[in-house]
Design an enzyme around this catalytic site. Structure first.
Site, PDB file in Angstrom:
ATOM      1  N   GLU A  64     -15.110 -24.875  18.455  1.00  0.00           N
ATOM      2  CA  GLU A  64     -15.011 -25.531  17.859  1.00  0.00           C
ATOM      3  C   GLU A  64     -15.604 -25.669  16.554  1.00  0.00           C
ATOM      4  O   GLU A  64     -15.462 -26.687  16.266  1.00  0.00           O
ATOM      5  CB  GLU A  64     -14.987 -26.353  18.586  1.00  0.00           C
TER       6      GLU A  64
ATOM      7  N   GLU B 102     -12.746 -34.923  28.524  1.00  0.00           N
ATOM      8  CA  GLU B 102     -13.608 -35.062  27.350  1.00  0.00           C
ATOM      9  C   GLU B 102     -13.559 -33.384  26.983  1.00  0.00           C
ATOM     10  O   GLU B 102     -13.376 -32.950  26.477  1.00  0.00           O
ATOM     11  CB  GLU B 102     -14.823 -34.354  27.813  1.00  0.00           C
TER      12      GLU B 102
ATOM     13  N   VAL C  66     -12.517 -22.058  29.344  1.00  0.00           N
ATOM     14  CA  VAL C  66     -12.571 -20.941  30.707  1.00  0.00           C
ATOM     15  C   VAL C  66     -12.869 -20.446  30.108  1.00  0.00           C
ATOM     16  O   VAL C  66     -12.769 -19.829  28.600  1.00  0.00           O
ATOM     17  CB  VAL C  66     -11.696 -20.198  30.721  1.00  0.00           C
TER      18      VAL C  66
ATOM     19  N   GLY D 192      -4.426 -18.145  34.882  1.00  0.00           N
ATOM     20  CA  GLY D 192      -4.288 -19.167  35.349  1.00  0.00           C
ATOM     21  C   GLY D 192      -5.459 -20.151  35.443  1.00  0.00           C
ATOM     22  O   GLY D 192      -5.109 -21.252  36.137  1.00  0.00           O
TER      23      GLY D 192
ATOM     24  N   GLY E 142      -7.275 -21.970  33.794  1.00  0.00           N
ATOM     25  CA  GLY E 142      -6.808 -23.728  32.527  1.00  0.00           C
ATOM     26  C   GLY E 142      -5.647 -24.463  32.999  1.00  0.00           C
ATOM     27  O   GLY E 142      -6.645 -25.136  33.643  1.00  0.00           O
TER      28      GLY E 142
ATOM     29  N   TYR F   5      -0.861 -26.570  26.520  1.00  0.00           N
ATOM     30  CA  TYR F   5      -1.001 -27.869  26.935  1.00  0.00           C
ATOM     31  C   TYR F   5       0.514 -28.749  27.307  1.00  0.00           C
ATOM     32  O   TYR F   5       1.571 -28.948  27.945  1.00  0.00           O
ATOM     33  CB  TYR F   5      -1.240 -29.601  26.088  1.00  0.00           C
TER      34      TYR F   5
END
Lengths: 159, 159
Positions: free
Chosen positions: B24, B81, B85, B93, B95, B129
């Site tokens: 990130e 939060e 992985v 799979g 995650g 997601y």
């Protein structure tokens, strides 16, 4: 006067929650009952808390919050789920007093942050929060799993 | 295998937190120590929790979460939060298993939602997601009070 909510405030808290939802054009989404709030806020192991602003014996504002956690700082934060001041008592600093009381609590608890979400069209709220020194986390989007999607992934509990 | 984290996992959890922060582009922001995590996750009155994915004795993924609260439903939710992985174990799979385990837990606890925040440029995460049925809450922006702004509003604790 800002103070912690007490069980006797539950009826007024639910009224304020409904007023806020109406303002957010989502009154239909409020399923919470007084019983739900009483249990969540005042059970022995409560995970959600409320501050209220009281004037002349009436609850005129509230801040409902819970503890978050930042893996970056390794410390808890406070998440402000609902902030509301009844229209007749606005522009007199009540909202600022509520957020300030929450910030004081955050500092006392050693929290690294206070966070909350604002509807993009709520310009008055955005100006108010920016004046308090808050920053928009503009590069993050919240995702939610709820309703049928949550049930599909999480199944039904065995017990 | 997905299981609740144990105190012996703390070193590996911090390693994963640092890997995620690096991805990130915020590795410098990680101040958390093993001691911070041990205290937060495993104290007697913990307010933050972790699931880990284990393969051949190694922690290859994690989901760190805490309880949120919805004033609309009057029920708690789970807030994810951090989900991570390790790169070598992706696309198998893991995650999905972690998020599914969290959804199962949410349903068992009577939660109305699972929520989390995603960086806008993380297209792989967003696709993942959305495939799970999650919805972007695009009309809400998160605001944060932290650092000097929090200290200015919240003052310094007396004790």
């Amino acid at each position: 006067m800002i103070r912690d909510a007490a069980p006797a405030d539950v009826e007024q808290l639910l009224r304020l929650i409904r007023e806020l939802a109406e303002f957010e054009r989502a009154l239909d989404a409020v399923e919470a009952t007084e019983e739900d709030l009483r249990e969540a806020l005042f059970c022995s192991d409560s995970k959600v808390f409320a501050l209220v602003a009281e004037e002349a014996g009436a609850v005129v504002g509230m801040a409902i919050y819970f503890l978050s956690f930042s893996t970056w700082t390794g410390r808890h934060g406070l998440y402000l789920e609902d902030l509301f001041v009844v229209p007749e008592h606005r522009s007199r600093g009540v909202g600022r007093e509520l957020v300030t009381a929450l910030a004081v609590r955050a500092v006392q608890l050693g929290c690294s942050r206070v966070e909350w979400a604002v509807l993009d069209w709520n310009e008055a709220a955005i100006s108010f929060y920016e004046a308090l020194g808050a920053q928009a986390m503009g590069d993050w989007t919240t995702f939610r799993l709820s309703g049928p999607s949550l049930a599909a992934l999480g199944g039904r509990p065995d017990s």
